[in-house]
Structures are given as structure tokens and as C-alpha cells.
Design an enzyme around this catalytic site. Structure first.
Site, PDB file in Angstrom:
ATOM      1  N   THR A 168       0.695  -1.384  -0.048  1.00  0.00           N
ATOM      2  CA  THR A 168       0.208  -0.178  -0.281  1.00  0.00           C
ATOM      3  C   THR A 168       0.884   1.377  -0.068  1.00  0.00           C
ATOM      4  O   THR A 168       2.536   1.258   0.496  1.00  0.00           O
ATOM      5  CB  THR A 168      -0.684  -0.014   1.224  1.00  0.00           C
ATOM      6  OG1 THR A 168      -1.361  -1.460   1.147  1.00  0.00           O
ATOM      7  CG2 THR A 168      -1.895   1.127   1.148  1.00  0.00           C
ATOM      8  N   ARG A 196     -12.328  -9.343  -2.003  1.00  0.00           N
ATOM      9  CA  ARG A 196     -11.581  -9.090  -0.823  1.00  0.00           C
ATOM     10  C   ARG A 196     -11.446  -7.377  -0.047  1.00  0.00           C
ATOM     11  O   ARG A 196     -10.371  -7.055  -1.460  1.00  0.00           O
ATOM     12  CB  ARG A 196     -10.307  -9.500  -0.908  1.00  0.00           C
ATOM     13  CG  ARG A 196      -9.080  -9.449   0.590  1.00  0.00           C
ATOM     14  CD  ARG A 196      -8.172  -8.528   0.726  1.00  0.00           C
ATOM     15  NE  ARG A 196      -7.276  -8.247   1.420  1.00  0.00           N
ATOM     16  CZ  ARG A 196      -6.599  -7.636   1.994  1.00  0.00           C
ATOM     17  NH1 ARG A 196      -6.527  -6.696   1.467  1.00  0.00           N
ATOM     18  NH2 ARG A 196      -5.628  -7.690   2.852  1.00  0.00           N
ATOM     19  N   VAL A 197     -11.617  -6.607   0.793  1.00  0.00           N
ATOM     20  CA  VAL A 197     -10.503  -5.876   0.625  1.00  0.00           C
ATOM     21  C   VAL A 197     -10.252  -5.889   2.460  1.00  0.00           C
ATOM     22  O   VAL A 197     -10.639  -6.054   3.495  1.00  0.00           O
ATOM     23  CB  VAL A 197     -12.404  -4.496   0.819  1.00  0.00           C
ATOM     24  CG1 VAL A 197     -12.167  -3.275   1.579  1.00  0.00           C
ATOM     25  CG2 VAL A 197     -12.955  -4.748   0.057  1.00  0.00           C
ATOM     26  N   GLY A 198      -9.218  -5.391   2.037  1.00  0.00           N
ATOM     27  CA  GLY A 198      -8.089  -5.223   3.138  1.00  0.00           C
ATOM     28  C   GLY A 198      -8.487  -3.465   4.372  1.00  0.00           C
ATOM     29  O   GLY A 198      -9.934  -3.288   3.991  1.00  0.00           O
ATOM     30  N   ASP A 199      -7.836  -3.175   5.106  1.00  0.00           N
ATOM     31  CA  ASP A 199      -7.882  -1.846   5.848  1.00  0.00           C
ATOM     32  C   ASP A 199      -7.613  -0.379   4.902  1.00  0.00           C
ATOM     33  O   ASP A 199      -8.498   0.497   5.914  1.00  0.00           O
ATOM     34  CB  ASP A 199      -6.339  -1.970   6.730  1.00  0.00           C
ATOM     35  CG  ASP A 199      -5.166  -1.826   6.253  1.00  0.00           C
ATOM     36  OD1 ASP A 199      -5.071  -2.802   5.626  1.00  0.00           O
ATOM     37  OD2 ASP A 199      -4.629  -0.808   6.297  1.00  0.00           O
ATOM     38  N   THR A 219      -0.215   0.972   7.157  1.00  0.00           N
ATOM     39  CA  THR A 219       0.220  -0.423   5.519  1.00  0.00           C
ATOM     40  C   THR A 219       0.413  -1.836   6.277  1.00  0.00           C
ATOM     41  O   THR A 219       1.050  -1.753   7.017  1.00  0.00           O
ATOM     42  CB  THR A 219       1.240   0.430   4.976  1.00  0.00           C
ATOM     43  OG1 THR A 219       2.098  -0.665   3.879  1.00  0.00           O
ATOM     44  CG2 THR A 219       2.760   0.749   6.123  1.00  0.00           C
ATOM     45  N   GLY A 222      -3.599  -6.091   5.872  1.00  0.00           N
ATOM     46  CA  GLY A 222      -4.359  -5.257   6.634  1.00  0.00           C
ATOM     47  C   GLY A 222      -5.517  -6.337   7.026  1.00  0.00           C
ATOM     48  O   GLY A 222      -6.338  -6.175   7.870  1.00  0.00           O
TER      49      GLY A 222
HETATM   50  N1  GLY Z   1      -3.073  -2.857   3.528  1.00  0.00           N
HETATM   51  C1  GLY Z   1      -3.085  -3.671   2.210  1.00  0.00           C
HETATM   52  C2  GLY Z   1      -4.067  -4.293   2.494  1.00  0.00           C
HETATM   53  O1  GLY Z   1      -3.833  -5.269   3.210  1.00  0.00           O
HETATM   54  O2  GLY Z   1      -5.109  -4.458   1.552  1.00  0.00           O
END
Ligand code: GLY
Length: 310
Positions: A168, A196-199, A219, A222
Site C-alpha cells: 500500500t 477482498r477488502v483490506g484496511d 500499511t 490488512g
Molecule cells: N494493507 C493493504 C491490504 O492489506 O490490503
């Protein structure tokens, strides 16, 4: 000392052969943001300018150059937050947006919502006059080869620490008026499940900004960062400890010891202190404050947070 900007170009075990590109990309991003701040621009403008530079740079896992998902497609997430108003905008799972940070900003300003995903986010982009790109334009050869290798080995395990070359991108800025802003952008994890969605775009997890408390961007992994609500945890610590350095160290220590968290954070305090900390082998970052003649860009090796004081 204000204005101030700090950007990150991802954590993890960045291979030595990619360090120079990470440093150069972070430097260019911080310089782009600094020019905005130095000419009286807002923290939001500076963050957007900085993140766009890194989205356009193919070495980062954001915009062009991002990791591919299991279907061999780039799916992008991004978010922005304004520390003055607490307005926020985020998008996730967009496939035809070259600079999702700018779309997140349009959601922040022009939408009654905070978070739009997938086709709905792309429809909002069209309504807002942001052109849709060909998804193939987001794919670079490095990532296509990585995806081919992963597919050949039928490796469907979760992405784990140390298995990524890039991550990220994000930026935190304070403008001359003392306003804070933050933005993050990512292609997420390599070979991720579609959807999928992360942080990164999630307010409080990947990013948070409040003029009265501080601002932070995260970063790393996530799935872990979301459990720790790491950006808000960092900002809460800034407010409590009145030190960006101490806050970054405490937040990363909690993240690491409580859940074995792997990641990094960059932050700015309401006093304009810039700091960073990370629990991964490396963190790519760059920063400049008003007392510095130029941007400093580094690929940091695991260490405690450092700080620029006025
Ligand atoms: N930190 C980026 C993700 O895990 O999507």
C-alpha cells in the site's frame, strides 16, 4: 513545524533490488505534496497529489503495478479523510480507475455517502467525470509473472508476512493553516480472493485524521490492521501521549504483541511532529517539514520510530 508531509510506500520485506525505486517513488510523492503545501495548498490537495504519484509509479502496490487477484485482475481500494471536518471518502474493488485516490476524494466532497464499492463506485466515477481506464493498463509484467507462478503452484494460502515485494501507499499532511489530512491507496494482497477488502480504505483502520488529535495512515497485513483499528489506535495515542513518536511506537507495539501484527504506520501530531514505526523488516517512506531544506526518503530497516521535532 508546519507545513509537514510524510508518505509511505509500503512495508514488508522489500527486496534490495527494489529499494532504489521505492525511495525514488516516495521522494517524488513527498516532493509533489510539498509543492502543494509550500504554495499555500490544502492538506487534502497535498495528500491527493502525493498519492497519485505513487499510484502512477509501477513499483508500488497501488494503481498501475498492483498485485493481481486470483482471477488475474487488479482490484483497487483507496480512502481519504479531512481532519478539519472529519469528512471521509472511500472506494473499494474498483477495476477501471487509474487513480482511485481521486475517486475517494470525490466521494468525500460530492457524495452523501462515505464508502462506495465495485460497479457502483465506477458508476459514481462516470457521473463525476472521472474517466474509466482499460483494466489491462493497470497490469505490469512483474505482477503478471508473479500471478502465473502463484497459479502454477495452485497456491491459495493466505498472503503471509514476507511474501510480498510491495504494499500500500499513503500520505499524511498538515498545511500552513494547521489542517490535517490523510489518504491511502492499494491493490491489496497478492492472489487475494475477488472482493477482498483490506484496511486501506476503512476509516479508523487504514487511515484516520482529526485536527484536534492527529492523523495516521497504515500499511501492512490488512486482516491484522483491521482487528487492531490501527490508524485510530495511533491517533488516540497521539492525543494521550502528546508525542507522534511515542504514539507510533505504542500503537505498533500493541499491534505486534497483541496479534503478531505485521505492518507500519506514519503519523503527524496536531503540533506538526512527523513520525513512523513498523514491525516489518522494511518500511519505505519520505517526509519533509518546514525546517528541512529537502525531502528525506528512506527504506527503513526495522527499528523504533524516529521523529522530526521542531
Ligand atoms: N494493507 C493493504 C491490504 O492489506 O490490503
Amino acid at each position: 513545524m508546519i507545513p509537514a508531509i510524510i508518505v509511505h510506500g509500503g512495508a514488508w520485506d522489500i527486496p534490495p533490488e527494489l529499494h532504489a525505486d521505492h525511495r525514488a517513488g516516495c521522494r517524488a510523492a513527498a516532493e509533489a505534496g510539498w509543492i502543494v503545501l509550500a504554495t499555500g495548498g490544502s492538506a487534502l490537495d497535498a495528500v491527493e497529489a502525493a498519492v497519485r504519484v505513487m499510484e502512477d509509479h509501477p513499483v508500488f502496490d497501488a494503481g498501475r503495478g498492483s498485485h493481481l487477484n486470483r482471477d488475474g485482475v487488479v482490484e483497487l481500494d483507496a480512502g481519504m479523510m479531512d481532519g478539519r471536518t472529519l469528512m471521509a471518502g472511500a472506494v473499494a474493488c474498483v477495476k477501471r480507475i487509474a487513480n482511485p485516490i481521486s475517486l475517494a476524494r470525490r466521494v468525500l466532497h460530492d457524495s452523501e455517502h462515505v464508502f462506495l464499492v465495485g460497479e457502483g463506485a465506477e458508476r459514481f466515477a462516470e457521473e463525476a467525470g472521472i474517466p474509466l481506464c482499460d483494466p489491462a493498463e493497470l497490469i505490469v509484467e512483474r505482477e503478471r509473472l508473479l500471478w502465473e507462478a502463484r497459479r502454477r503452484t495452485n497456491d491459495e494460502r493466505r498472503t503471509e508476512f514476507g511474501r510480498r515485494s510491495s504494499d500500500t501507499v499513503g500520505a499524511v499532511a498538515m498545511d500552513a493553516a494547521g489542517n490535517l489530512a490523510v489518504g491511502n491507496s492499494t491493490g491489496g494482497t497478492s492472489f487475494k480472493h475477488p472482493g477482498r477488502v483490506g484496511d486501506t480504505p476503512i476509516i479508523g483502520c487504514g487511515l484516520y485524521a482529526d485536527n484536534t488529535m492527529g492523523a495516521a495512515a497504515c500499511t501492512g497485513w490488512g486482516e491484522q490492521i483491521m482487528k487492531a483499528v490501527l490508524a485510530k489506535t495511533t491517533v488516540d495515542q497521539i492525543a494521550l501521549l502528546r508525542s507522534a513518536t511515542d504514539a507510533a511506537n505504542v500503537a505498533i507495539a500493541y499491534f505486534e504483541h497483541r496479534i503478531g501484527g505485521r505492518g507500519g504506520v506514519i503519523c503527524i501530531s496536531p503540533a506538526g511532529q512527523v513520525a513512523w514505526a513498523f514491525s516489518t523488516p522494511h518500511l519505505a517512506y519520505a517526509y519533509r517539514t518546514a525546517d528541512m531544506p529537502e525531502v528525506v526518503a528512506e527504506v527503513g530497516v526495522r527499528a523504533i520510530a524516529r521523529e522530526r521535532r521542531e
